[in-house]
Design a protein around this motif. Structure first.
Motif, mmCIF file in Angstrom:
data_model
loop_
_atom_site.group_PDB
_atom_site.id
_atom_site.type_symbol
_atom_site.label_atom_id
_atom_site.label_comp_id
_atom_site.label_asym_id
_atom_site.label_seq_id
_atom_site.Cartn_x
_atom_site.Cartn_y
_atom_site.Cartn_z
ATOM 1 N N CYS A 34 109.660 17.957 104.273
ATOM 2 C CA CYS A 34 108.452 17.442 104.720
ATOM 3 C C CYS A 34 107.644 17.136 103.156
ATOM 4 C CB CYS A 34 107.388 18.806 104.896
ATOM 5 S SG CYS A 34 107.892 19.446 106.385
ATOM 6 N N VAL A 35 106.592 16.486 103.234
ATOM 7 C CA VAL A 35 106.123 15.956 101.939
ATOM 8 C C VAL A 35 104.702 16.236 101.939
ATOM 9 C CG1 VAL A 35 107.757 13.605 102.012
ATOM 10 C CG2 VAL A 35 105.572 13.775 103.146
ATOM 11 N N ALA A 36 104.106 16.372 100.441
ATOM 12 C CA ALA A 36 102.859 16.585 100.329
ATOM 13 C C ALA A 36 102.164 15.289 100.637
ATOM 14 C CB ALA A 36 102.689 16.872 98.772
ATOM 15 N N LEU A 48 106.349 3.632 116.401
ATOM 16 C CA LEU A 48 105.845 4.312 115.456
ATOM 17 C C LEU A 48 105.675 5.953 116.214
ATOM 18 C CD1 LEU A 48 103.176 2.980 113.558
ATOM 19 C CD2 LEU A 48 105.625 3.578 112.455
ATOM 20 N N VAL A 49 105.359 5.997 117.305
ATOM 21 C CA VAL A 49 105.064 7.280 118.005
ATOM 22 C C VAL A 49 105.789 7.522 119.122
ATOM 23 C CG1 VAL A 49 103.034 8.838 118.935
ATOM 24 C CG2 VAL A 49 102.376 7.003 117.101
ATOM 25 N N GLY A 50 106.848 6.739 119.358
ATOM 26 C CA GLY A 50 107.826 6.836 120.766
ATOM 27 C C GLY A 50 108.536 8.003 120.493
ATOM 28 N N GLN A 51 108.798 8.439 121.801
ATOM 29 C CA GLN A 51 109.893 9.836 121.883
ATOM 30 C C GLN A 51 110.876 9.742 121.486
ATOM 31 O OE1 GLN A 51 108.529 12.068 124.784
ATOM 32 N NE2 GLN A 51 106.496 11.574 124.471
ATOM 33 N N GLY A 52 111.647 10.806 121.179
ATOM 34 C CA GLY A 52 113.035 11.027 120.863
ATOM 35 C C GLY A 52 113.347 10.633 119.281
ATOM 36 N N ASP A 53 114.711 10.271 118.920
ATOM 37 C CA ASP A 53 115.153 10.215 117.806
ATOM 38 C C ASP A 53 114.311 8.839 117.051
ATOM 39 O OD1 ASP A 53 116.876 12.274 118.118
ATOM 40 O OD2 ASP A 53 118.371 10.806 118.537
ATOM 41 N N GLY A 54 113.831 7.939 117.669
ATOM 42 C CA GLY A 54 113.174 6.697 117.003
ATOM 43 C C GLY A 54 111.912 6.994 116.636
ATOM 44 N N ALA A 55 111.121 8.203 116.949
ATOM 45 C CA ALA A 55 109.734 8.384 116.495
ATOM 46 C C ALA A 55 109.644 8.454 114.914
ATOM 47 C CB ALA A 55 109.151 9.569 117.330
ATOM 48 N N ARG A 56 108.619 7.816 114.323
ATOM 49 C CA ARG A 56 108.444 7.942 112.928
ATOM 50 C C ARG A 56 107.383 8.744 112.649
ATOM 51 N NH1 ARG A 56 111.030 3.533 115.048
ATOM 52 N NH2 ARG A 56 112.665 2.515 113.730
ATOM 53 N N VAL A 57 106.503 9.122 113.496
ATOM 54 C CA VAL A 57 105.107 9.864 113.439
ATOM 55 C C VAL A 57 105.425 11.203 114.338
ATOM 56 C CG1 VAL A 57 102.654 9.919 114.006
ATOM 57 C CG2 VAL A 57 103.954 7.705 112.885
ATOM 58 N N VAL A 58 105.077 12.216 113.884
ATOM 59 C CA VAL A 58 104.814 13.380 114.524
ATOM 60 C C VAL A 58 103.437 13.677 114.677
ATOM 61 C CG1 VAL A 58 105.447 16.050 114.645
ATOM 62 C CG2 VAL A 58 106.928 14.314 113.422
ATOM 63 N N PRO A 59 102.826 13.376 115.754
ATOM 64 C CA PRO A 59 101.434 13.584 115.808
ATOM 65 C C PRO A 59 101.064 15.102 115.547
ATOM 66 C CG PRO A 59 102.176 12.442 117.866
ATOM 67 C CD PRO A 59 103.392 12.843 117.067
ATOM 68 N N GLY A 60 99.918 15.038 114.791
ATOM 69 C CA GLY A 60 99.302 16.210 114.295
ATOM 70 C C GLY A 60 99.853 16.791 113.037
ATOM 71 N N ASP A 61 101.230 16.166 112.722
ATOM 72 C CA ASP A 61 101.651 16.923 111.453
ATOM 73 C C ASP A 61 102.338 15.561 110.549
ATOM 74 O OD1 ASP A 61 103.132 18.243 109.624
ATOM 75 O OD2 ASP A 61 104.666 19.158 111.104
ATOM 76 N N ALA A 62 101.342 15.458 109.693
ATOM 77 C CA ALA A 62 101.651 14.242 108.656
ATOM 78 C C ALA A 62 102.823 14.513 107.896
ATOM 79 C CB ALA A 62 100.385 13.567 108.034
ATOM 80 N N THR A 63 102.561 15.753 107.229
ATOM 81 C CA THR A 63 103.747 16.422 106.425
ATOM 82 C C THR A 63 105.185 16.086 106.699
ATOM 83 O OG1 THR A 63 103.563 18.646 107.046
ATOM 84 C CG2 THR A 63 102.035 17.914 105.394
ATOM 85 N N SER A 121 105.991 13.792 109.171
ATOM 86 C CA SER A 121 106.378 12.231 109.569
ATOM 87 C C SER A 121 107.181 11.576 108.821
ATOM 88 C CB SER A 121 105.060 11.854 110.176
ATOM 89 O OG SER A 121 104.291 12.463 111.124
ATOM 90 N N GLN A 122 108.237 10.734 109.536
ATOM 91 C CA GLN A 122 108.915 9.991 108.587
ATOM 92 C C GLN A 122 108.167 8.820 107.841
ATOM 93 O OE1 GLN A 122 112.274 10.549 107.935
ATOM 94 N NE2 GLN A 122 112.610 8.496 107.038
ATOM 95 N N LEU A 123 107.086 8.638 108.675
ATOM 96 C CA LEU A 123 106.406 7.464 108.203
ATOM 97 C C LEU A 123 105.896 7.805 106.586
ATOM 98 C CD1 LEU A 123 104.969 4.628 108.331
ATOM 99 C CD2 LEU A 123 102.940 5.880 109.512
ATOM 100 N N MET A 124 105.185 9.082 106.513
ATOM 101 C CA MET A 124 104.649 9.628 105.342
ATOM 102 C C MET A 124 105.668 9.822 104.434
ATOM 103 S SD MET A 124 101.465 9.147 105.815
ATOM 104 C CE MET A 124 101.092 9.804 104.395
#
Length: 143
Positions: A30-32, A87-102, A104-107
């Motif tokens: 996770c990231v800050a 970004l928000v797709g299901q499965g391994d391709g998702a880069r965003v964890v809705p509700g959890d920025a820390t 999320s791959q995008l962050m």
């Protein structure tokens, strides 16, 4: 009391991430991210505003076309619908964890100190841009 709650939520979010996660380019699970009282570029931070004002200009047009229609990248910002799905797709391709920025791959990419990992390449998003993306994710990443 408010700062205690925010700190507690931040620690809970960090604890919720798997410390054995290997999907992070930096190796950290996770990231800050910017604090909850940061000032976003767009308010409220909606996906459409973030796409139009941050993602598309920074990543898919002009000289920074890494995620444009003709890009070899697996993430395209050439249309808002396609970008959201990726970004928000299901499965391994998702880069965003809705509700959890820390977690999320995008962050992880946006906040990385490693220039080979950080997105967008060659520059860093401004604090208000990063804040808007963080708040959008923390709010559940709605479309």
């Amino acid at each position: 009391m408010r700062s205690y709650v925010l700190v507690s939520l931040a620690f809970a979010a960090l604890a919720a991430c798997s410390s054995s996660s290997n999907d992070s380019p930096s190796g950290a699970a996770c990231v800050a991210v910017p604090s909850a009282d940061c000032k976003p570029l767009v308010d409220p931070p909606t996906f459409d505003a973030i796409y139009t004002q941050i993602l598309r200009p920074s990543c898919a047009s002009g000289g920074a076309s890494c995620h444009g229609a003709a890009a070899a990248s697996s993430l395209s910002f050439s249309s808002a619908d396609e970008a959201y799905a990726m970004l928000v797709g299901q499965g391994d391709g998702a880069r965003v964890v809705p509700g959890d920025a820390t977690c999320s791959q995008l962050m992880k990419r946006i906040m990385s100190d490693d220039p080979a990992v950080r997105m967008p390449r060659g520059s860093q998003l401004s604090e208000p841009e990063t804040c808007a993306i963080t708040k959008w994710i923390a709010n559940g990443a709605p479309r």
